[in-house]
Enzyme design. Structure first.
Site, PDB file in Angstrom:
ATOM      1  N   ASP A 140       9.100   2.806   1.120  1.00 17.52           N
ATOM      2  CA  ASP A 140       8.156   3.366   1.775  1.00 17.52           C
ATOM      3  C   ASP A 140       8.094   3.047   3.200  1.00 17.52           C
ATOM      4  OD1 ASP A 140       5.444   4.251   2.931  1.00 17.52           O
ATOM      5  OD2 ASP A 140       4.600   3.396   1.140  1.00 17.52           O
ATOM      6  N   LYS A 197       3.156   9.752   9.200  1.00 20.98           N
ATOM      7  CA  LYS A 197       2.682   9.532  10.480  1.00 20.98           C
ATOM      8  C   LYS A 197       3.550  10.226  11.765  1.00 20.98           C
ATOM      9  CE  LYS A 197       0.274   5.126   8.968  1.00 20.98           C
ATOM     10  NZ  LYS A 197      -1.008   5.342   9.176  1.00 20.98           N
ATOM     11  N   TYR A 255       0.829  -1.152  -0.177  1.00 21.74           N
ATOM     12  CA  TYR A 255       0.001  -0.046  -0.065  1.00 21.74           C
ATOM     13  C   TYR A 255       0.760   1.126  -0.008  1.00 21.74           C
ATOM     14  CZ  TYR A 255      -3.492   3.437   1.528  1.00 21.74           C
ATOM     15  OH  TYR A 255      -4.259   4.567   1.486  1.00 21.74           O
TER      16      TYR A 255
END
Length: 496
Positions: A285, A313, A190
């Site tokens: 990522d 985040k 993702y």
């Protein structure tokens, strides 16, 4: 034990192939989960009886919010729980119920929720310049410098509003840097929900099936390769030499969906070698793994030097505005204006974001990273993840359940049904509807077992992923294991 400041013991990194074999066996077996009468009991005696304020608030919210919540992580069976307080390892809902937080906002709160040191820094900021001015703040420099100091591959850093934005910009940088067209990503991984990268998500081989609302032509220059398979990656790299070359190879460094399908150290190192062999950039990522696996990221643990790194985040310390991209200077120069060393004008990638790098997000991120480093939080969270994993493995074995439990430091997996371990094989087109039906059934059981965990005072990500933080101690982890035990007591084979 050789943690050396990382969340993962260097001498005991998981055997990705062994875990994969266990998951292969899991999806061949009948579905095991919380028995239907126990699910009903949890619904009636916990959710209906003890969470009336949450139920009423969500019901009212549905009139103005699609589905009743604003974020996919908040969807839970039989209805979302409304959280009013977060502190350390605990969450508290609108009805006063208390939970252990193993969701950790999807991973970023390595220090624990609402850390007082970070909170005090943000409050002080709000008393002075406020959350946003639209102009430069010293916190932008302090955060970028801190990330660059911690992560060797990051010579320059650009703050953005989310990991999705950072992934989008990385693709643009890669195309300008290499002159190539195609993006290769690990199947099942993702990388945000932008049109072009919403490809092959959740289950390898799904192509655009899971990306409703995105027309197929958008994926003309996006392709996927199978996790932990360097031969497949090289085949795809060779193939795309004939249609514009590969600009970037995107990977989640512990495997797709935060290691749900784990990959080996050799695979990660091989991705770097193959990407560069075919003139592509390696894009790491690290939205979840950055400052969770270690202060130097997962790339420090694996000994890899990616060209670009995606952050999210944690770089806003759990506050809004959580995204950014960093990397080698010759790549990052495509986000600025001017000339390169030879005097040639640099092509500038399209990149915006009025609310990127606000003082509040940069202040929170800088303070959080400093505290993570000061407290050795990654290692502490990793030790707690190891303890949780060992306890759950013993409990699963004792209850004679086929569940698969493993971890990569503080990223723990308790896979009861293997929903994301299926593979779509387009050479066997007739099997696709059957696989989608099977994963749908298993998804339902994930929702049920996730509800059971919550009723026992444990908040998880989709009932299968568990994040530990430095706010946990051994006593808390042992209590968490005992609560999982109570759920396992109510599990068995689910009849068709």
């Amino acid at each position: 034990m050789a943690y050396d400041g990382y969340a993962i013991d260097r001498d005991h990194y998981l055997d990705a192939e062994a875990v994969t074999r266990q998951l292969d066996e899991l999806i061949k077996k009948p579905i095991y989960g919380v028995k239907p009468d126990a699910v009903q009991d949890y619904v009636e005696n916990y959710f209906e009886a003890k969470c009336p304020k949450s139920k009423a608030m969500i019901s009212e919210a549905k009139s103005v919010i699609p589905g009743g919540v604003q974020h996919n992580l908040a969807f839970n069976y039989p209805f979302p729980i409304v959280i009013e307080k977060a502190e350390g390892a605990k969450l508290y809902d609108a009805d006063g119920n208390q939970y252990y937080d193993l969701l950790q906002a999807g991973g970023p709160t390595i220090l624990g929720s609402n850390d007082p040191v970070v909170r005090d820094a943000v409050i002080d900021l709000l008393h002075t310049c406020g959350p946003s001015t639209g102009l430069f703040s010293e916190w932008e420099y302090k955060l970028a410098k801190k990330i660059s100091d911690c992560v060797p591959s990051v010579e320059m850093f650009r703050m953005l509003g989310s990991g999705t934005e950072a992934c989008m910009v990385a693709a643009r940088i890669a195309r300008l840097k290499t002159g190539h067209k195609n993006i290769l990503k690990m199947g099942g991984a993702y990388h945000g929900w932008s049109d072009q990268l919403a490809y092959g998500i959740r289950v390898p081989g799904t192509k655009g099936i899971m990306s409703k609302g995105v027309p197929n032509f958008v994926f003309k220059h996006t392709d996927e390769f199978f996790p932990n398979d360097l031969e497949d990656l090289e085949r795809k790299l060779k193939f795309h030499q004939m249609d514009g070359g590969t600009a970037a190879v995107y990977i989640e460094p512990v495997g797709p969906e935060s290691g749900t399908r784990p990959v080996s150290r050799e695979f990660i190192q091989g991705c770097e070698r193959l990407a560069h062999k075919y003139g592509a950039l390696l894009v790491f990522d690290e939205v979840v793994t950055g400052f969770r696996i270690g202060i130097h990221g997962a790339q420090g643990f694996f000994g890899v030097d990616p060209d670009l790194t995606i952050f999210g985040k944690v770089i806003a310390g759990g506050y809004p505005g959580a995204g950014g991209v960093g990397g080698h200077r010759d790549c990052m120069q495509h986000l600025g204006a001017g000339l390169d060393k030879s005097g040639k004008k640099i092509s500038k990638a399209l990149c915006g974001g009025t609310m990127s790098a606000t003082p509040i997000s940069c202040c929170a991120g800088y303070t959080a990273i400093c505290e993570i480093e000061k407290r050795n939080a990654c290692e502490q969270a990793g030790r707690m993840g190891d303890r949780l994993t060992k306890g759950l493995q013993e409990s699963v074995k004792r209850h004679n359940l086929p569940f698969v439990v493993f971890n990569q430091g503080s990223i723990c997996h308790l896979d009861s049904v293997g929903t994301m371990h299926f593979v779509i094989d387009w050479s066997k087109l007739w099997t696709v509807p059957q696989i989608l039906k099977e994963t749908g059934k298993r998804q339902t059981e994930m929702e049920h077992i996730g509800a059971a965990y919550m009723a026992e005072g444990i908040v998880t990500l989709a009932g299968s992923r568990l994040y530990t933080s430095a706010a946990y101690n051994e006593e808390m982890i042992d209590d968490v294991i005992s609560r999982f035990d109570r759920v396992f007591d109510k599990c068995g084979k689910i009849e068709e």
